[in-house]
Design a protein around this motif. Structure first.
Motif, PDB file in Angstrom:
ATOM      1  N   GLY A  54      -3.497  -2.229   1.168  1.00 59.69           N
ATOM      2  CA  GLY A  54      -4.392  -1.173   1.613  1.00 59.69           C
ATOM      3  C   GLY A  54      -3.833   0.231   1.515  1.00 59.69           C
ATOM      4  O   GLY A  54      -4.464   1.182   1.966  1.00 59.69           O
ATOM      5  N   ALA A  96       2.594  -3.153  11.337  1.00 62.16           N
ATOM      6  CA  ALA A  96       1.199  -2.827  11.614  1.00 62.16           C
ATOM      7  C   ALA A  96       0.321  -3.106  10.398  1.00 62.16           C
ATOM      8  O   ALA A  96      -0.787  -3.653  10.533  1.00 62.16           O
ATOM      9  CB  ALA A  96       1.084  -1.351  12.026  1.00 62.16           C
ATOM     10  N   VAL A  97       0.802  -2.751   9.216  1.00 62.73           N
ATOM     11  CA  VAL A  97       0.038  -2.998   7.995  1.00 62.73           C
ATOM     12  C   VAL A  97      -0.111  -4.500   7.760  1.00 62.73           C
ATOM     13  O   VAL A  97      -1.188  -4.978   7.373  1.00 62.73           O
ATOM     14  CB  VAL A  97       0.715  -2.309   6.786  1.00 62.73           C
ATOM     15  N   VAL A  99      -0.094  -6.901   9.999  1.00 57.95           N
ATOM     16  CA  VAL A  99      -1.040  -7.447  10.976  1.00 57.95           C
ATOM     17  C   VAL A  99      -2.469  -7.137  10.541  1.00 57.95           C
ATOM     18  O   VAL A  99      -3.350  -8.003  10.566  1.00 57.95           O
ATOM     19  CB  VAL A  99      -0.759  -6.885  12.389  1.00 57.95           C
ATOM     20  N   ARG A 100      -2.705  -5.905  10.121  1.00 59.46           N
ATOM     21  CA  ARG A 100      -4.046  -5.498   9.682  1.00 59.46           C
ATOM     22  C   ARG A 100      -4.490  -6.280   8.462  1.00 59.46           C
ATOM     23  O   ARG A 100      -5.654  -6.652   8.338  1.00 59.46           O
ATOM     24  CB  ARG A 100      -4.062  -4.003   9.373  1.00 59.46           C
ATOM     25  N   ALA A 101      -3.548  -6.571   7.554  1.00 63.10           N
ATOM     26  CA  ALA A 101      -3.883  -7.289   6.323  1.00 63.10           C
ATOM     27  C   ALA A 101      -3.899  -8.805   6.519  1.00 63.10           C
ATOM     28  O   ALA A 101      -4.207  -9.540   5.580  1.00 63.10           O
ATOM     29  CB  ALA A 101      -2.894  -6.915   5.224  1.00 63.10           C
ATOM     30  N   GLY A 102      -3.528  -9.275   7.707  1.00 65.34           N
ATOM     31  CA  GLY A 102      -3.511 -10.707   7.960  1.00 65.34           C
ATOM     32  C   GLY A 102      -2.340 -11.426   7.309  1.00 65.34           C
ATOM     33  O   GLY A 102      -2.412 -12.622   7.049  1.00 65.34           O
TER      34      GLY A 102
END
Length: 134
Positions: A54, A96-97, A99-102
């Motif tokens: 992302g 954090a990235v 976690v956001r991206a799974g």
């Protein structure tokens, strides 16, 4: 006349501790340099991987420069603590990235622990600042 005894096991243990810290730090430094340089030179795999997570493609080089500066600060003994703090911030963002991206976040977490473990073992001032035993 006064006799002074030196405990050789303490000195030996300290030397082994510092060596272990230098080895852990060297492994971390090599990986961080590789990762940052690949981002700075815009290597295709690095750009594609960052885009999949992302990140805007035009920002990957800036992220690499920030990581490269942080790593250089970590290498220099006088600025190693600042470098470790900056790398911790970088890895916090990576977590954090992820976690956001799974994606699994364990690598960034373990890597952050290793950065501090290497610094802790190789720097006596850090060990004095954060004593685990008295």
């Amino acid at each position: 006349m006064e006799a002074t005894f030196v405990n050789p096991t303490v000195k030996s243990r300290t030397n082994k501790t510092v060596l272990a810290g230098k080895i852990i730090s060297a492994i971390c430094i090599l990986f961080l340099l590789f990762d940052s340089i690949m981002k700075v030179i815009k290597e295709s795999h690095s750009i594609e991987g960052s885009a999949q997570l992302g990140w805007p493609v035009d920002q990957v080089q800036s992220i690499g420069i920030a990581l490269l500066i942080s790593t250089i600060l970590y290498i220099i003994p006088r600025t190693a603590m600042l470098g470790a703090i900056l790398i911790t911030g970088y890895l916090g963002g990576a977590i954090a990235v992820m976690v956001r991206a799974g994606q699994p976040l364990y690598f960034a977490l373990v890597f952050g622990i290793l950065v501090w473990a290497g610094l802790y073992l190789r720097d006596e001032k850090i060990r004095a600042l954060i004593p685990f035993k008295k």
